[in-house]
Design a protein around this motif. Structure first.
Motif, PDB file in Angstrom:
ATOM      1  N   MET A  25       1.370   7.273  -6.701  1.00 58.40           N
ATOM      2  CA  MET A  25       0.360   8.261  -7.059  1.00 58.40           C
ATOM      3  C   MET A  25       0.816   9.678  -6.734  1.00 58.40           C
ATOM      4  O   MET A  25       0.519  10.628  -7.464  1.00 58.40           O
ATOM      5  CB  MET A  25      -0.960   7.939  -6.349  1.00 58.40           C
ATOM      6  N   GLU A  26       1.577   9.824  -5.666  1.00 59.44           N
ATOM      7  CA  GLU A  26       2.023  11.149  -5.240  1.00 59.44           C
ATOM      8  C   GLU A  26       3.044  11.752  -6.197  1.00 59.44           C
ATOM      9  O   GLU A  26       3.037  12.964  -6.455  1.00 59.44           O
ATOM     10  CB  GLU A  26       2.619  11.071  -3.829  1.00 59.44           C
ATOM     11  N   GLU A  62       0.820  -1.210   0.000  1.00 55.71           N
ATOM     12  CA  GLU A  62       0.000   0.000   0.000  1.00 55.71           C
ATOM     13  C   GLU A  62       0.856   1.263   0.000  1.00 55.71           C
ATOM     14  O   GLU A  62       0.538   2.249  -0.670  1.00 55.71           O
ATOM     15  CB  GLU A  62      -0.920  -0.004   1.229  1.00 55.71           C
ATOM     16  N   ALA A  63       1.948   1.241   0.769  1.00 56.06           N
ATOM     17  CA  ALA A  63       2.810   2.421   0.850  1.00 56.06           C
ATOM     18  C   ALA A  63       3.430   2.741  -0.506  1.00 56.06           C
ATOM     19  O   ALA A  63       3.531   3.916  -0.895  1.00 56.06           O
ATOM     20  CB  ALA A  63       3.905   2.198   1.892  1.00 56.06           C
ATOM     21  N   GLU A  64       3.839   1.701  -1.236  1.00 62.58           N
ATOM     22  CA  GLU A  64       4.402   1.913  -2.569  1.00 62.58           C
ATOM     23  C   GLU A  64       3.384   2.545  -3.503  1.00 62.58           C
ATOM     24  O   GLU A  64       3.705   3.453  -4.276  1.00 62.58           O
ATOM     25  CB  GLU A  64       4.877   0.585  -3.158  1.00 62.58           C
ATOM     26  N   ILE A  65       2.150   2.062  -3.440  1.00 56.92           N
ATOM     27  CA  ILE A  65       1.103   2.588  -4.307  1.00 56.92           C
ATOM     28  C   ILE A  65       0.839   4.057  -3.996  1.00 56.92           C
ATOM     29  O   ILE A  65       0.674   4.883  -4.910  1.00 56.92           O
ATOM     30  CB  ILE A  65      -0.185   1.756  -4.169  1.00 56.92           C
ATOM     31  N   ALA A  66       0.819   4.403  -2.720  1.00 54.07           N
ATOM     32  CA  ALA A  66       0.605   5.804  -2.327  1.00 54.07           C
ATOM     33  C   ALA A  66       1.713   6.695  -2.869  1.00 54.07           C
ATOM     34  O   ALA A  66       1.462   7.807  -3.368  1.00 54.07           O
ATOM     35  CB  ALA A  66       0.527   5.905  -0.804  1.00 54.07           C
ATOM     36  N   THR A  67       2.952   6.207  -2.798  1.00 49.91           N
ATOM     37  CA  THR A  67       4.098   6.977  -3.311  1.00 49.91           C
ATOM     38  C   THR A  67       4.016   7.126  -4.817  1.00 49.91           C
ATOM     39  O   THR A  67       4.328   8.191  -5.372  1.00 49.91           O
ATOM     40  CB  THR A  67       5.417   6.281  -2.921  1.00 49.91           C
ATOM     41  N   LYS A  81       3.940   1.023 -12.029  1.00 48.26           N
ATOM     42  CA  LYS A  81       4.496   1.710 -10.859  1.00 48.26           C
ATOM     43  C   LYS A  81       5.041   3.089 -11.234  1.00 48.26           C
ATOM     44  O   LYS A  81       5.224   3.959 -10.371  1.00 48.26           O
ATOM     45  CB  LYS A  81       5.587   0.856 -10.225  1.00 48.26           C
ATOM     46  N   LYS A 121      -3.717  -2.629  -6.831  1.00 45.18           N
ATOM     47  CA  LYS A 121      -4.417  -3.067  -5.616  1.00 45.18           C
ATOM     48  C   LYS A 121      -5.236  -4.328  -5.872  1.00 45.18           C
ATOM     49  O   LYS A 121      -5.347  -5.192  -5.003  1.00 45.18           O
ATOM     50  CB  LYS A 121      -5.322  -1.953  -5.100  1.00 45.18           C
ATOM     51  N   SER A 131      -3.343   2.512  -9.974  1.00 45.10           N
ATOM     52  CA  SER A 131      -3.598   2.238  -8.567  1.00 45.10           C
ATOM     53  C   SER A 131      -4.617   1.114  -8.397  1.00 45.10           C
ATOM     54  O   SER A 131      -4.410   0.175  -7.611  1.00 45.10           O
ATOM     55  CB  SER A 131      -4.103   3.502  -7.869  1.00 45.10           C
TER      56      SER A 131
END
Length: 411
Positions: free
Chosen positions: A187-188, A180-185, A293, A351, A347
């Motif tokens: 997108m950011e 989850e942390a990788e996905i958040a990064t 990614k 997921k 994303s």
């Protein structure tokens, strides 16, 4: 402390191959569960080989067809051994069964080699795909001999079960993984449409499907793209680019060979579209996973997209016709609204298909069950497996012993 020994075909190179990244994901799963992880290989290290000491993983150089391995495994006595591809299982499994009989055996296929070989032959000889080749005999035998086999693609799970009648209990589907942390990064830090330019291809140049894809792009697809837009360029990255690839560099046509990319995701994120015109191969494509990614849409063939998108939209488009492929590349490259719509799907796809926590938990549960089975009648209650272990152990053992004696006599 429980021990896992991984026997590698090569020392992992996570910056040059998807296989290198995947094996590290596997090691971390077991390490996080409290395993003492060991990695051993008879291969020579390269400048790209990972330093296991930084990961607190114990590494060991071993010698093929040498009794020193017997002493090593007799002392180690791991609960689990994982073979990196079927060739490694052929070479070492009989020694482990003799010297550490309680060890459970896991095969990580990376991709099905017999499937890749069959498809390559079909493309080059322009004939139907024949799965029942000599490589299949060896690889399927290794699957039967092992207690569990890790399969990276659901398509390959289906092939094994329908074409070769492999029991589903012997197979474990494990794709590339992301948290989850990788996905958040992702997108950011995704770059917008207007901050990107040009097309990109990437992949280890020693891998034959990648080389074939570059040639296919050069001859059949890129001229059409370039004729329609003379300002665009294609940048091709990959480790081990030999002279036959370097000589394809052509500044006039914008077909540029760029060499090794130390960070694939950071490289891909600068481009507007990843091109993956792969005509044969097997398994999941690490370049497409990296593109998601990097929030970079992908132009794919059917083989490239195979198994990548379960119950989700395709991340880009799929087309096997060179003319249609080129036209769709230009359309997606130039349409900001269409590009943005595709880019934002990453994303959801990651997921839905690749979230690591559930896969890791299921794998550890499965391997714990294997370890708990102490009686061979319980965990090897399969006549085919017993028969193959009996005959292949004899064949590979005596071939190895012969090589061992020959090497000793030449010293």
């Amino acid at each position: 402390m429980k021990k896992l020994l991984v026997l590698g075909n090569n020392w992992p190179e996570p910056t040059t191959t998807a296989a290198g990244s995947r094996i590290l994901q596997l090691l971390k799963i077991f390490q996080n569960d409290g395993y003492e992880v060991h990695f051993a290989s008879a291969a020579s290290k390269t400048a790209y080989s990972i330093d296991f000491n930084q990961l607190l993983i114990k590494e060991q150089s071993i010698v093929l067809n040498n009794p020193s391995f017997d002493l090593y495994i007799k002392d180690l006595q791991p609960e689990l051994v994982m073979y990196d591809r079927f060739m490694i299982e052929e070479q070492y499994s009989w020694r482990i069964r003799e010297n550490s009989p309680e060890t459970k055996h896991i095969l990580d296929t990376e991709d099905l080699h017999f499937l890749r070989k069959a498809r390559e032959e079909a493309v080059k000889k322009k004939k139907d795909v024949n799965l029942f080749n000599e490589t299949a005999m060896r690889e399927i035998a290794a699957i039967y001999r092992c207690d569990l086999t890790l399969i990276i693609s659901k398509v390959e799970c289906e092939i094994l079960q329908t074409s070769f009648q492999i029991d589903s209990d012997k197979l474990f589907y494990l794709p590339f993984l992301v948290n989850e942390a990788e996905i958040a990064t992702i997108m950011e830090y995704a770059l917008p449409f207007k901050a990107r330019a040009h097309f990109v291809m990437i992949g280890n140049s020693l891998h034959q499907p990648n080389y074939d894809a570059i040639l296919f792009m050069k001859k059949e697809i890129w001229p059409q793209i370039r004729n329609n837009d003379p300002n665009v360029e294609l940048h091709i990255y990959g480790a081990y680019q030999t002279q036959k690839i370097l000589q394809l560099n052509d500044k006039k046509s914008g077909f540029l060979i760029k060499g090794h990319a130390s960070d694939a995701i950071e490289t891909i994120r600068k481009y507007r579209l990843l091109l993956a015109p792969i005509r044969y191969g097997a398994g999941l494509k690490g370049k497409i996973f990296d593109a998601m990614k990097a929030a970079t849409p992908v132009a794919m063939t059917t083989i490239a997209a195979e198994g990548m998108f379960e119950n989700t939209a395709t991340y880009g488009f799929v087309d096997d016709d060179p003319v249609n492929y080129a036209q769709k590349c230009l359309q997606l490259y130039n349409s900001e609204s269409e590009w943005q719509s595709v880019s934002l799907e990453n994303s959801h796809i990651l997921k839905s298909n690749y979230l690591g926590s559930a896969f890791a938990k299921a794998l550890l549960t499965k391997t714990s069950q294997l370890i708990s089975y102490k009686s061979p009648e319980i965990n090897r209650n399969n006549f085919s497996s017993k028969m193959l272990n009996y005959h292949s152990n004899k064949a590979t053992k005596f071939m190895s012993k012969w090589i061992e004696e020959r090497n000793a006599s030449q010293r």
